[in-house]
Design an enzyme around this catalytic site. Structure first.
Site, PDB file in Angstrom:
ATOM      1  N   SER A 130       0.826  -1.197   0.000  1.00 35.35           N
ATOM      2  CA  SER A 130       0.000   0.000   0.000  1.00 35.35           C
ATOM      3  C   SER A 130       0.871   1.261   0.000  1.00 35.35           C
ATOM      4  CB  SER A 130      -0.963  -0.053   1.191  1.00 35.35           C
ATOM      5  OG  SER A 130      -2.006   0.883   1.060  1.00 35.35           O
ATOM      6  N   ASP A 183      -9.973  -4.753  -4.421  1.00 37.34           N
ATOM      7  CA  ASP A 183      -9.391  -3.827  -3.444  1.00 37.34           C
ATOM      8  C   ASP A 183     -10.258  -2.572  -3.346  1.00 37.34           C
ATOM      9  OD1 ASP A 183      -7.812  -2.054  -1.949  1.00 37.34           O
ATOM     10  OD2 ASP A 183      -5.944  -2.824  -2.798  1.00 37.34           O
ATOM     11  N   HIS A 215      -7.932  -5.457   0.003  1.00 32.44           N
ATOM     12  CA  HIS A 215      -6.708  -4.725   0.350  1.00 32.44           C
ATOM     13  C   HIS A 215      -5.932  -5.530   1.385  1.00 32.44           C
ATOM     14  CE1 HIS A 215      -4.223  -1.194   0.164  1.00 32.44           C
ATOM     15  NE2 HIS A 215      -4.290  -1.003   1.469  1.00 32.44           N
TER      16      HIS A 215
END
Length: 236
Positions: A130, A183, A215
């Protein structure tokens, strides 16, 4: 942007130690390579350490630093571990350019520490999830020496408008980008658009999509990362 939710259970059998804001797991065989991995927003170096320790080759040292605590605009100014400020969930809004560049310099210091310890840059892999993956990509392209590879999970290339001119190095380095197609935090198309753009100046980039993955990470993705690391940093 933060904590991964891995499918399956992973527990490190190696000794861990926190040193100056980072988790370090030493190689269990002769140390000939290093993985530096950057966590997502709100996480710490511990968030990925045990999982990665299970899949890295025995000769790889693992370093998982923890981001400094700072106010994050996206979260109404709430203070949390963050590599740089996140201002919006849009690819078109202004980014924290100064913060991203400063964070990249700190990543470069971690790489240089390993080089001073005797590990050549081409045996050092930079990775992240991320926000950490975004910083890993930017930091790699801003580093003039060749790295062993880059692992970029559920992320995007920050400051895209500066590239390809901003790419000072690692344009030929192997890059593995992984992204779930479900996601809800960092949309798949963010990763895809970054990949398309990167491919124009970093031809050794590869993008893998995981069906049903949100995610987070998965056993399939972790297996792909393990295979990638063995390919780019074989045993000496």
């Amino acid at each position: 942007f933060g904590r991964n939710r891995c499918m399956g259970s992973f527990h490190s059998r190696e000794k861990k130690s926190s040193m100056a804001g980072k988790v370090v797991i030493e190689a269990s065989a002769k140390h000939t390579a290093t993985l530096i991995f950057l966590h997502g927003l709100g996480d710490t170096g511990h968030g990925w350490a045990s999982t990665l320790a299970e899949i890295r080759p025995a000769y790889v040292k693992l370093i998982c630093p923890t981001a400094p605590v700072m106010p994050v605009t996206l979260n109404a100014g709430f203070r949390m571990p963050s590599w740089f400020d996140l201002r919006s969930l849009s690819l078109t809004e202004p980014e924290d350019e100064a913060g991203i560049k400063s964070a990249a310099k700190n990543v470069h210091l971690l790489i240089e520490e390993e080089e001073k310890a005797g590990i050549p840059s081409n045996r050092i892999v930079l990775g992240g999830f991320s926000q950490g993956g975004a910083l890993a990509l930017y930091s790699a392209f801003e580093y003039k020496k060749q790295l062993g590879g880059v692992v970029a999970l559920s992320c995007w290339l920050p400051l895209r408008q500066l590239f390809p001119i901003a790419a000072l190095g690692n344009k030929e380095t192997r890059i593995l980008q992984c992204h779930g197609d479900s996601d809800p935090v960092v949309p798949l198309h963010w990763g895809q658009e970054s990949y398309k753009m990167m491919k124009t100046f970093a031809p050794n980039s590869n993008f893998k999509t995981y069906m049903g993955l949100s995610h987070s990470s998965s056993t399939e993705e972790l297996s792909d990362i393990a295979d990638f690391m063995k390919e780019i940093m074989p045993s000496l």
